[in-house]
Design an enzyme around this catalytic site. Structure first.
Site, PDB file in Angstrom:
ATOM      1  N   ASN A   1      31.803  37.873  46.166  1.00 44.98           N
ATOM      2  CA  ASN A   1      32.410  36.921  45.206  1.00 44.98           C
ATOM      3  C   ASN A   1      31.722  35.595  45.493  1.00 44.98           C
ATOM      4  O   ASN A   1      32.025  34.944  46.498  1.00 44.98           O
ATOM      5  CB  ASN A   1      33.901  36.694  45.511  1.00 44.98           C
ATOM      6  CG  ASN A   1      34.818  37.790  45.025  1.00 44.98           C
ATOM      7  OD1 ASN A   1      35.431  37.705  43.968  1.00 44.98           O
ATOM      8  ND2 ASN A   1      34.932  38.831  45.836  1.00 44.98           N
TER       9      ASN A   1
ATOM     10  N   GLU B   1      38.546  31.225  53.583  1.00 45.35           N
ATOM     11  CA  GLU B   1      38.384  32.494  54.323  1.00 45.35           C
ATOM     12  C   GLU B   1      38.570  32.296  55.829  1.00 45.35           C
ATOM     13  O   GLU B   1      39.088  33.174  56.509  1.00 45.35           O
ATOM     14  CB  GLU B   1      37.015  33.104  54.044  1.00 45.35           C
ATOM     15  CG  GLU B   1      36.913  33.702  52.663  1.00 45.35           C
ATOM     16  CD  GLU B   1      35.740  34.642  52.548  1.00 45.35           C
ATOM     17  OE1 GLU B   1      35.686  35.633  53.272  1.00 45.35           O
ATOM     18  OE2 GLU B   1      34.860  34.359  51.717  1.00 45.35           O
TER      19      GLU B   1
HETATM   20  N1  CDT Z   1      33.011  35.363  49.513  1.00 39.83           N
HETATM   21  C1  CDT Z   1      31.959  34.760  50.101  1.00 39.83           C
HETATM   22  O1  CDT Z   1      31.606  35.071  51.222  1.00 39.83           O
HETATM   23  N2  CDT Z   1      31.343  33.779  49.374  1.00 39.83           N
HETATM   24  C2  CDT Z   1      30.298  32.986  49.918  1.00 39.83           C
HETATM   25  C3  CDT Z   1      30.297  31.633  49.316  1.00 39.83           C
HETATM   26  C4  CDT Z   1      29.406  30.742  50.088  1.00 39.83           C
HETATM   27  S1  CDT Z   1      28.917  29.382  49.182  1.00 39.83           S
HETATM   28  C5  CDT Z   1      27.211  29.413  49.462  1.00 39.83           C
HETATM   29  C6  CDT Z   1      28.913  33.606  49.690  1.00 39.83           C
HETATM   30  O2  CDT Z   1      28.142  33.630  50.633  1.00 39.83           O
HETATM   31  O3  CDT Z   1      28.594  33.987  48.575  1.00 39.83           O
END
Ligand code: CDT
Length: 312
Positions: A197, A146
């Protein structure tokens, strides 16, 4: 007096990489129609709800990456969702990858919009807390790029009047940060909508994996209680392209209690009748900000860089 909003947390199961936008939008419309049958005013879809969670791959070609982004909203493929909203009188929150041209520059954001019952966009938010990494890290079983593919959002956290109350939005990783809720709390937010997600496995900290559901609930329940606001958190769930993602979509009351939850990791609607007037009970007592917050003290403490003053 009560201000009731009936909300459907419209969780999605996996979206495969080759799935077309038209296929996904048909799933979103089916959930919206189901929501209408149950008397919903609003449905909340996940983050990046139109495609597979593409930051899990490293793309060398920008043209390939850009195929996951929307140039227009609504666009040709998403127009049926807006039409269904207008016909059904059900609004929605939708997360998607936004390609915008601003002052002659092409920009990429992880975005959500709020659409009212007439099918009109009434608010837009661009994700601020971008997780993951910016460089390809081949040691990971899957990437989380990201920080490479999106810019930090530049719209702040807008809180708008909609659905009879004050509504704000956040996206996925934002939900782990108290600032997200507090910036909206200071604007009087009564309903925060969040799509996410979240992989079960966190490659840099696998010791957290077993706690992924606990942390999901912990942050949203705290955010709701500490700001006297309803929170709706909605997952893209299940095993998507070999990566397990948590479901655990929930609706949290201003008391911090979970009042509705999805129980599968597929397409599923969890419905809650949310009385926005319940916020007042918290906002006017324990979390009466005007009365009990001490912003001047916080400022002084931060200026001392958190150092505890020496004893007299
Ligand atoms: N998409 C997203 O922001 N996912 C992050 C993954 C982080 S891993 C702890 C979330 O905070 O869920």
């Amino acid at each position: 007096m009560t201000r009731m909003v009936t909300i459907g947390a419209a969780q999605l199961g996996p979206i495969a990489r080759p799935d077309s936008r038209a296929q996904v939008v048909a799933r979103l419309v089916a959930l919206l129609r189901q929501a209408r049958e149950h008397g919903c005013d609003l449905v909340v879809y996940p983050e990046l709800a139109l495609t597979t969670f593409f930051p899990r791959w490293y793309f060398e070609r920008q043209e390939e990456l850009d195929t996951y982004f929307e140039h227009d909203m609504p666009g040709r493929d998403t127009q049926p969702l807006f039409d269904a909203a207008r016909e059904s009188g059900v609004g929605f929150y939708l997360g998607y990858a936004e390609l915008a041209v601003e002052e002659g520059h092409t920009r990429h954001f992880n975005t959500s919009i709020l659409v009212d019952k007439s099918g009109r966009i009434v608010s837009k938010y661009r994700k601020i807390h971008l997780p993951g990494h910016a460089e390809h890290e081949p040691w990971r079983r899957f990437q989380h790029l990201e920080k490479r593919y999106f810019e930090v959002g530049n719209l702040g956290w807008p809180v708008v009047r909609a659905f009879g109350g004050l509504v704000g939005m956040a996206i996925c990783n934002d939900r782990r940060w108290p600032e997200t809720y507090r910036v909206m709390g200071l604007q009087g937010v009564e309903l925060v909508l969040i799509g996410y997600n979240t992989p079960v496995h966190n490659p840099p900290a696998p010791e957290h994996d077993a706690l992924s559901h606990f942390h999901n609930m912990l942050v949203m329940q705290s955010g709701a209680y500490q700001n006297g606001s309803w929170i709706v958190g909605v997952a893209k769930a299940g095993c998507e392209e070999g990566v397990d993602q948590i479901g655990n979509s929930i609706v949290v009351a201003p008391s911090g209690e979970i009042v509705a939850a999805c129980t599968t990791v597929g397409d599923e609607l969890a419905i809650a009748r949310c009385d926005l007037d319940l916020c007042t009970s918290y906002k006017s007592t324990t979390f009466n900000f005007a009365r009990h917050r001490e912003p001047e003290q916080y400022r002084l403490i931060v200026e001392r860089k958190g150092a505890v003053p020496p004893p007299e």
